[in-house]
Design a protein around this motif. Structure first.
Motif, mmCIF file in Angstrom:
data_model
loop_
_atom_site.group_PDB
_atom_site.id
_atom_site.type_symbol
_atom_site.label_atom_id
_atom_site.label_comp_id
_atom_site.label_asym_id
_atom_site.label_seq_id
_atom_site.Cartn_x
_atom_site.Cartn_y
_atom_site.Cartn_z
ATOM 1 N N MET A 23 84.305 7.134 104.870
ATOM 2 C CA MET A 23 85.342 6.102 105.053
ATOM 3 C C MET A 23 84.795 4.928 105.862
ATOM 4 N N GLY A 24 84.029 5.241 106.896
ATOM 5 C CA GLY A 24 83.445 4.194 107.744
ATOM 6 C C GLY A 24 82.528 3.290 106.927
ATOM 7 N N ILE A 25 81.697 3.939 106.098
ATOM 8 C CA ILE A 25 80.762 3.180 105.265
ATOM 9 C C ILE A 25 81.543 2.275 104.291
ATOM 10 N N THR A 26 82.592 2.840 103.681
ATOM 11 C CA THR A 26 83.395 2.084 102.715
ATOM 12 C C THR A 26 84.055 0.890 103.386
ATOM 13 N N TRP A 27 84.638 1.129 104.521
ATOM 14 C CA TRP A 27 85.337 0.084 105.262
ATOM 15 C C TRP A 27 84.387 -1.049 105.638
ATOM 16 N N LEU A 28 83.173 -0.673 106.076
ATOM 17 C CA LEU A 28 82.198 -1.703 106.451
ATOM 18 C C LEU A 28 81.775 -2.523 105.225
ATOM 19 N N LEU A 97 69.539 -9.694 113.949
ATOM 20 C CA LEU A 97 68.844 -8.911 112.933
ATOM 21 C C LEU A 97 69.285 -7.450 113.054
ATOM 22 N N TYR A 98 69.466 -6.808 111.899
ATOM 23 C CA TYR A 98 69.955 -5.426 111.812
ATOM 24 C C TYR A 98 71.365 -5.292 112.355
ATOM 25 N N THR A 99 72.190 -6.300 112.098
ATOM 26 C CA THR A 99 73.614 -6.191 112.443
ATOM 27 C C THR A 99 74.424 -6.534 111.188
ATOM 28 N N PRO A 100 75.698 -6.144 111.177
ATOM 29 C CA PRO A 100 76.545 -6.531 110.037
ATOM 30 C C PRO A 100 76.654 -8.058 109.899
ATOM 31 N N TYR A 101 76.503 -8.799 111.021
ATOM 32 C CA TYR A 101 76.592 -10.265 110.936
ATOM 33 C C TYR A 101 75.493 -10.820 110.045
ATOM 34 N N ALA A 102 74.292 -10.260 110.231
ATOM 35 C CA ALA A 102 73.168 -10.710 109.406
ATOM 36 C C ALA A 102 73.466 -10.433 107.928
ATOM 37 N N MET A 103 74.108 -9.274 107.680
ATOM 38 C CA MET A 103 74.440 -8.928 106.288
ATOM 39 C C MET A 103 75.462 -9.906 105.714
ATOM 40 N N ILE A 104 76.433 -10.281 106.555
ATOM 41 C CA ILE A 104 77.440 -11.244 106.091
ATOM 42 C C ILE A 104 76.762 -12.566 105.723
ATOM 43 N N ILE A 105 75.829 -13.002 106.601
ATOM 44 C CA ILE A 105 75.141 -14.274 106.324
ATOM 45 C C ILE A 105 74.370 -14.179 105.003
ATOM 46 N N ALA A 106 73.617 -13.101 104.854
ATOM 47 C CA ALA A 106 72.808 -12.955 103.630
ATOM 48 C C ALA A 106 73.704 -12.915 102.389
ATOM 49 N N GLN A 107 74.785 -12.141 102.474
ATOM 50 C CA GLN A 107 75.665 -12.025 101.311
ATOM 51 C C GLN A 107 76.389 -13.332 101.009
ATOM 52 N N ALA A 108 76.749 -14.072 102.074
ATOM 53 C CA ALA A 108 77.398 -15.368 101.852
ATOM 54 C C ALA A 108 76.438 -16.314 101.136
ATOM 55 N N GLY A 178 70.135 -5.694 107.375
ATOM 56 C CA GLY A 178 71.059 -4.804 108.061
ATOM 57 C C GLY A 178 70.369 -3.562 108.596
ATOM 58 N N GLY A 179 69.353 -3.132 107.881
ATOM 59 C CA GLY A 179 68.561 -2.004 108.359
ATOM 60 C C GLY A 179 69.137 -0.634 108.064
ATOM 61 N N ASN A 180 70.319 -0.553 107.427
ATOM 62 C CA ASN A 180 70.912 0.724 107.056
ATOM 63 C C ASN A 180 71.017 1.670 108.251
ATOM 64 N N ILE A 181 71.534 1.140 109.362
ATOM 65 C CA ILE A 181 71.661 1.970 110.561
ATOM 66 C C ILE A 181 72.958 2.777 110.488
ATOM 67 N N LYS A 182 72.794 4.089 110.660
ATOM 68 C CA LYS A 182 73.944 4.984 110.506
ATOM 69 C C LYS A 182 75.079 4.592 111.449
ATOM 70 N N GLY A 183 76.260 4.517 110.900
ATOM 71 C CA GLY A 183 77.440 4.220 111.706
ATOM 72 C C GLY A 183 77.503 2.797 112.206
#
Lengths: 232, 362
Positions: A23-28, A97-108, A178-183
């Motif tokens: 659920m956590g992974i899906t929500w993120l 780097l390796y945060t969800p923010y970086a992922m948002i930037i890349a995906q945007a 993002g680095g695929n860091i668990k949780g």
């Protein structure tokens, strides 16, 4: 065959039991891709509309660049964003780097040209005299643009769907920045890659099904809005 | 009564892609009048309408609206807010008919009640109240045209500009729309400039006409001046392919009228009352030409005619006939030779009572 049956069984278990990690992974995934799509919507629709409505030198070149951007490879974006936010990079001070923010930037960055390209065509496809008609009814420039955007809402929602579909299923950039860091920065796609690599096909299949369901649900909702009937 | 000038343009030059598409030294529209712009395609009618609406900035020249120059931003805004254009295509938004008509009022941020009142009024004017809740994209061509007209009238403009308003409508729809528009313009007294290409539409709607060609106005004046005294061959050719005669109804009985035209009697179908001033319109292809006055003929109107002029017109000859009034007839080249017609010869011209189109003349 056994593998697949096993996988599907496990998948249902994980989904039905609301497994907290899944659920956590899906929500993120939803948060990251949703935010990225929203950002791309603002930037893409405004620039796309502006380019469609103005005439300037090199307009065709700009349109070609936007169209090229619609097929931007996620790994290239991932590489570029990584370099920018690397500890010694120009934006290294942000420490994202390796945060969800970086992922948002890349995906945007991936979704924006898609939304921009479709918006541009959507606005360009409106009847050429419509702008003049709206202005002649007394609209200010901003009122005119707003009416045009509303009028092009069907293709614009298609742009949102294409943008969201592009980033929710994207894995290259997410894993790089993002680095695929668990949780913390693990999303459905990166988790699927990892579980498949580990040979945990059951979990991987479960994540795949959830990803498909998620994409379906979001598109279903957007389609409902898009195809809503007008009063007759 | 001398009415004031609502809009005037001077020394206007509009260029597009290096070519001059509009070149007008002086043009003005009186307040409350209805002006028709006629001319072939590409004559600059639409460009002139856009210029008058303040939607197109000419490269050179001056526009005065209600005596004030439209050169400043403020002046242009005043013009844009007071002029409404109705384009050839209905250009309706994909929302309800009501919302489409309310559009211009919403731009002006009118109060909700005022919007409703104005929209209802516009719906009533064009007889489309029953369509208010319909989706604009489900309308027929004629209905859509009415909605787009209603949308322009709803903002109560001082000046309304109609670009080929009746194109692509089937004849009955067109007919009723022209009649309704005439009433509405009469009632609202809104100044109107209409780009038209039909002589009959022009006569029915406008008091003044400007004939355009190649971006220029080549003649302007009242409808009667333009149609009766064209000052160039171009204008004559453009407006003169049909016969339009001024007459007065003498007798009217059971759908058949006797109309006095230049001292002669023409029989026509219709039921205007005696004393009514009318135009009798005749299409040249409905005039039958013969060597002598035929003895047995079903046509009710037979006149002795003197051939004034023969003009070659494609595979036809166009004959300008003098029967006491001027009649234009077509004749094929072989029959012209068979009958031995030449300029100056006397022949007979006949037409049926049903071939005469009678229009009210104010």
């Amino acid at each position: 065959m056994e593998l697949i049956v096993q996988g599907i069984k496990k998948a249902f278990e994980l989904i039905v039991s609301f497994d907290p990690e899944v659920m956590g992974i899906t929500w993120l995934s939803l948060k990251v891709s949703g935010t990225a799509t929203l950002i791309s919507l603002f930037i893409g629709v405004s620039i796309g509309t502006a380019v469609a409505l103005t005439n300037f030198r090199g307009k065709r070149l700009v349109i070609s660049l936007i169209n090229t951007g619609m097929g931007l490879p996620p790994v290239v974006v991932g590489l570029f964003v990584t370099i920018m936010i690397w500890r010694n990079g120009p934006l290294g001070f942000m420490e994202i780097l390796y945060t969800p923010y970086a992922m948002i930037i890349a995906q945007a960055i991936i979704a924006t040209p898609i939304v921009m390209g479709i918006s541009l065509v959507a606005i360009q496809n409106l009847p050429p005299n419509l702008r003049l008609q709206i202005l002649s009814l007394g609209a200010s420039r901003s009122q005119m643009v707003w009416v045009l955007i509303k009028e092009a809402r069907l293709p614009l929602l298609a742009a949102v769907m294409a943008g969201f579909g592009g980033v929710i299923s994207e894995v290259g950039a997410s894993i790089m920045v993002g680095g695929n860091i668990k949780g913390y920065s693990r999303v459905l796609t990166t988790a699927t890659v990892m579980e498949t690599g580990k040979g945990n096909f059951d979990v991987a299949i479960a994540l795949g099904i959830i990803l498909l369901l998620l994409a379906f649900l979001v598109n279903f909702l957007l389609t409902q809005i898009q195809q809503r009937q007008h009063p007759r | 009564m001398k009415s004031e000038t609502l809009i005037k343009i001077e020394n206007i030059i509009v260029q597009r892609g290096g070519a001059t598409v509009l070149d007008i030294s002086e043009f003005h529209v009186q307040s409350g009048s209805i002006m028709a712009l006629i001319g072939p395609n590409g004559a600059g009618k639409s460009t002139l309408l856009l210029t008058l609406a303040g939607l197109l900035r000419p490269q050179r020249g001056q526009i005065y609206f209600q005596g004030q120059s439209v050169d400043t931003h403020a002046g242009r805004t005043i013009l844009r807010r007071n002029a409404a254009v109705v384009f050839q295509e209905p250009l309706l938004l994909s929302s309800s008919v009501y919302d489409n008509i309310a559009l211009g009022l919403k731009f002006r941020r009118l109060r909700h009640d005022d919007i409703r009142k104005n929209v209802q009024e516009a719906l009533d004017y064009f007889g489309i109240s029953s369509l208010a809740k319909r989706s604009a994209k489900t309308l027929s061509g004629g209905e859509a045209k009415r909605v787009s007209l209603a949308r322009a009238f709803a903002i109560k403009p001082r000046l309304i500009l109609l670009d080929e308003a009746f194109n692509s409508l089937d004849p009955p729809t067109r007919e009723t729309l022209i009649e309704d528009l005439r009433h509405i313009l009469e009632e609202t007294k809104i100044t109107a400039v209409l780009a038209l290409h039909d002589r009959e539409e022009t006569l029915r709607l406008a008091q003044d006409v400007a004939v355009m060609s190649g971006g220029k106005i080549i003649q302007s004046g009242t409808t009667s001046q333009i149609f009766n005294q064209p000052d160039s061959e171009f204008v004559a050719n453009f407006v003169g392919t049909e016969t339009i005669l001024e007459g007065t109804v003498k007798r009217s009985n059971a759908g058949l009228m006797e109309i006095s035209v230049a001292g002669k009697n023409i029989e026509a179908v219709g039921d205007f009352l005696p004393g009514q001033n009318v135009y009798c319109c005749l299409r040249p292809e409905n005039i039958i030409v013969s060597k002598k006055i035929p003895e047995k003929i079903s046509a009710r109107n037979v006149f002795e005619a003197k051939v004034q002029k023969i003009i070659r017109h494609g595979f036809f000859y166009k004959l300008m006939l003098d029967c006491g009034f001027t009649l234009v007839a077509y004749i094929t080249m072989p029959s012209c030779e068979d009958l031995g017609i030449c300029e100056g010869s006397t022949i007979a011209a006949s037409f049926k009572a049903t071939a005469v189109h009678v229009m009210r003349r104010e």
